[in-house]
Scaffold this motif. Structure first.
Motif, PDB file in Angstrom:
ATOM      1  N   PHE A   1       0.834  -1.202   0.000  1.00  0.00           N
ATOM      2  CA  PHE A   1       0.000   0.000   0.000  1.00  0.00           C
ATOM      3  C   PHE A   1       0.871   1.255   0.000  1.00  0.00           C
ATOM      4  O   PHE A   1       0.677   2.177  -0.811  1.00  0.00           O
ATOM      5  N   LEU A   2       1.874   1.302   0.886  1.00  0.00           N
ATOM      6  CA  LEU A   2       2.751   2.464   0.970  1.00  0.00           C
ATOM      7  C   LEU A   2       3.579   2.637  -0.300  1.00  0.00           C
ATOM      8  O   LEU A   2       3.798   3.758  -0.761  1.00  0.00           O
ATOM      9  N   GLN A   3       4.028   1.524  -0.854  1.00  0.00           N
ATOM     10  CA  GLN A   3       4.808   1.599  -2.090  1.00  0.00           C
ATOM     11  C   GLN A   3       3.977   2.178  -3.225  1.00  0.00           C
ATOM     12  O   GLN A   3       4.449   3.029  -3.980  1.00  0.00           O
ATOM     13  N   GLN A   4       2.715   1.735  -3.331  1.00  0.00           N
ATOM     14  CA  GLN A   4       1.851   2.263  -4.384  1.00  0.00           C
ATOM     15  C   GLN A   4       1.559   3.744  -4.166  1.00  0.00           C
ATOM     16  O   GLN A   4       1.542   4.533  -5.123  1.00  0.00           O
ATOM     17  N   LEU A   5       1.326   4.134  -2.905  1.00  0.00           N
ATOM     18  CA  LEU A   5       1.125   5.555  -2.603  1.00  0.00           C
ATOM     19  C   LEU A   5       2.325   6.378  -3.056  1.00  0.00           C
ATOM     20  O   LEU A   5       2.184   7.420  -3.711  1.00  0.00           O
ATOM     21  N   TRP A   6       3.518   5.904  -2.695  1.00  0.00           N
ATOM     22  CA  TRP A   6       4.727   6.684  -2.964  1.00  0.00           C
ATOM     23  C   TRP A   6       5.045   6.731  -4.448  1.00  0.00           C
ATOM     24  O   TRP A   6       5.421   7.785  -4.971  1.00  0.00           O
ATOM     25  N   LEU A   7       4.895   5.609  -5.142  1.00  0.00           N
ATOM     26  CA  LEU A   7       5.177   5.593  -6.575  1.00  0.00           C
ATOM     27  C   LEU A   7       4.235   6.523  -7.328  1.00  0.00           C
ATOM     28  O   LEU A   7       4.644   7.235  -8.260  1.00  0.00           O
ATOM     29  N   ASP A   8       2.963   6.535  -6.935  1.00  0.00           N
ATOM     30  CA  ASP A   8       2.012   7.446  -7.569  1.00  0.00           C
ATOM     31  C   ASP A   8       2.384   8.901  -7.269  1.00  0.00           C
ATOM     32  O   ASP A   8       2.312   9.768  -8.146  1.00  0.00           O
ATOM     33  N   TYR A   9       2.812   9.156  -6.043  1.00  0.00           N
ATOM     34  CA  TYR A   9       3.178  10.512  -5.610  1.00  0.00           C
ATOM     35  C   TYR A   9       4.346  11.055  -6.423  1.00  0.00           C
ATOM     36  O   TYR A   9       4.290  12.174  -6.950  1.00  0.00           O
ATOM     37  N   ILE A  10       5.422  10.288  -6.543  1.00  0.00           N
ATOM     38  CA  ILE A  10       6.580  10.800  -7.277  1.00  0.00           C
ATOM     39  C   ILE A  10       6.343  10.784  -8.787  1.00  0.00           C
ATOM     40  O   ILE A  10       6.987  11.534  -9.529  1.00  0.00           O
ATOM     41  N   HIS A  11       5.404   9.940  -9.237  1.00  0.00           N
ATOM     42  CA  HIS A  11       5.023  10.002 -10.652  1.00  0.00           C
ATOM     43  C   HIS A  11       4.307  11.313 -10.944  1.00  0.00           C
ATOM     44  O   HIS A  11       4.532  11.938 -11.995  1.00  0.00           O
ATOM     45  N   GLN A  12       3.449  11.737 -10.012  1.00  0.00           N
ATOM     46  CA  GLN A  12       2.745  13.007 -10.176  1.00  0.00           C
ATOM     47  C   GLN A  12       3.685  14.203  -9.985  1.00  0.00           C
ATOM     48  O   GLN A  12       3.468  15.263 -10.565  1.00  0.00           O
ATOM     49  N   HIS A  13       4.724  14.022  -9.169  1.00  0.00           N
ATOM     50  CA  HIS A  13       5.626  15.118  -8.819  1.00  0.00           C
ATOM     51  C   HIS A  13       7.075  14.674  -9.035  1.00  0.00           C
ATOM     52  O   HIS A  13       7.810  14.443  -8.072  1.00  0.00           O
ATOM     53  N   PRO A  14       7.518  14.563 -10.275  1.00  0.00           N
ATOM     54  CA  PRO A  14       8.872  14.058 -10.534  1.00  0.00           C
ATOM     55  C   PRO A  14       9.962  14.927  -9.923  1.00  0.00           C
ATOM     56  O   PRO A  14      11.037  14.427  -9.591  1.00  0.00           O
ATOM     57  N   GLU A  15       9.695  16.235  -9.748  1.00  0.00           N
ATOM     58  CA  GLU A  15      10.718  17.094  -9.151  1.00  0.00           C
ATOM     59  C   GLU A  15      10.972  16.727  -7.692  1.00  0.00           C
ATOM     60  O   GLU A  15      12.076  16.916  -7.172  1.00  0.00           O
ATOM     61  N   LEU A  16       9.951  16.165  -7.017  1.00  0.00           N
ATOM     62  CA  LEU A  16      10.140  15.707  -5.642  1.00  0.00           C
ATOM     63  C   LEU A  16      10.872  14.367  -5.619  1.00  0.00           C
ATOM     64  O   LEU A  16      11.708  14.122  -4.751  1.00  0.00           O
ATOM     65  N   GLY A  17      10.563  13.516  -6.571  1.00  0.00           N
ATOM     66  CA  GLY A  17      11.268  12.244  -6.661  1.00  0.00           C
ATOM     67  C   GLY A  17      12.742  12.425  -6.962  1.00  0.00           C
ATOM     68  O   GLY A  17      13.557  11.561  -6.624  1.00  0.00           O
ATOM     69  N   ALA A  18      13.088  13.564  -7.587  1.00  0.00           N
ATOM     70  CA  ALA A  18      14.479  13.818  -7.958  1.00  0.00           C
ATOM     71  C   ALA A  18      15.268  14.513  -6.851  1.00  0.00           C
ATOM     72  O   ALA A  18      16.484  14.685  -6.973  1.00  0.00           O
TER      73      ALA A  18
END
Length: 255
Positions: free
Chosen positions: A6-23
């Motif tokens: 569940f947490l992994q899916q939340l986080w992957l969706d989050y950084i997909h929506q906000h790639p600048e945060l994932g970077a």
């Protein structure tokens, strides 16, 4: 589904929506957020009462509820079963909207396919209903910014909050680093989704606006969420920052 999935899916969706945060590389990649702010609305299977049992199944524990009448929000605070991120589930109360935007949003949500109204992953599945048209989105935004956000995003993670202390740093230092990375923070504790307690120092960093296609084919740039940094005002306080996040005067009885 298990909690880690569940947490992994939340986080992957989050950084997909906000790639600048994932970077961002301002802290170790495996740093755990202090809290995850999720947004939903009190309608059918997307209501908090329907979602919380699944979160309890993942091992979370309901700690407190908060009522914010000026924001049209009920917020449920859920503690993690370990040292992980707590959940802050904000539920928009549709009854606080005026009739026309409320009716439109309810009609939009009711168009969710039946298969998208069931399961434990309603908070990680993305928007389950059709995209609104731009004119209706603008009407929703004037009525309530979170209603507009939900119309295009669906029940989802709005932002992650990090505790500076758990990152072995302080808010001043990290704020400077965030600005150098191109993200400008807002220190107004009333600026974000919900008001923040005076027991915490706080910065909210909205992400860059993104161009989205609306119903009808036109495209517009809108802001979709962000990241928050918090720091306890009283060092040595043994409570988690997530426990101090919301103002005590908004706390209400769990029934």
């Amino acid at each position: 589904m298990q909690r880690q999935e569940f947490l992994q899916q939340l986080w992957l969706d989050y950084i997909h929506q906000h790639p600048e945060l994932g970077a961002l590389r301002l802290w170790p990649l495996d740093s755990t957020p202090e809290y995850l702010a999720l947004l939903t609305l009190n309608h059918g299977p997307f209501a908090a009462d329907a979602l919380v049992p699944n979160l309890l199944h993942f091992g979370y524990r309901s700690v407190d509820r908060y009522a914010m009448a000026d924001r049209g929000l009920l917020v449920t605070l859920l503690a993690a079963p370990d040292d992980g991120a707590w959940l802050v589930l904000g539920e928009l109360q549709l009854g606080t909207l005026t009739r026309q935007p409320r009716d439109y949003l309810e009609a939009l949500v009711s168009q969710s396919p039946r298969e998208n109204r069931h399961g434990q992953n309603l908070l990680t599945r993305g928007r389950p209903w059709p995209m609104p048209d731009w004119a209706s989105f603008e009407q929703l935004r004037k009525a309530h910014p979170l209603a507009a956000w939900l119309s295009v995003m669906g029940p989802r993670l709005h932002h992650a909050g990090f505790d500076c202390e758990r990152l072995d740093s302080d808010l001043v230092t990290l704020d400077q680093q965030m600005q150098q990375a191109g993200l400008s923070g807002n220190a107004d504790r009333h600026h974000g989704v919900f008001p923040v307690s005076p027991l915490l120092n706080y910065r909210f960093y909205p992400t860059c606006s993104q161009r989205l296609p609306f119903a009808g084919g036109d495209e517009h740039r809108i802001s979709l969420g962000g990241l928050a940094l918090v720091q306890k005002c009283l060092p040595g306080n043994h409570e988690r920052a997530a426990e101090l996040l919301l103002p005590q005067h908004t706390r209400c009885e769990i029934v």
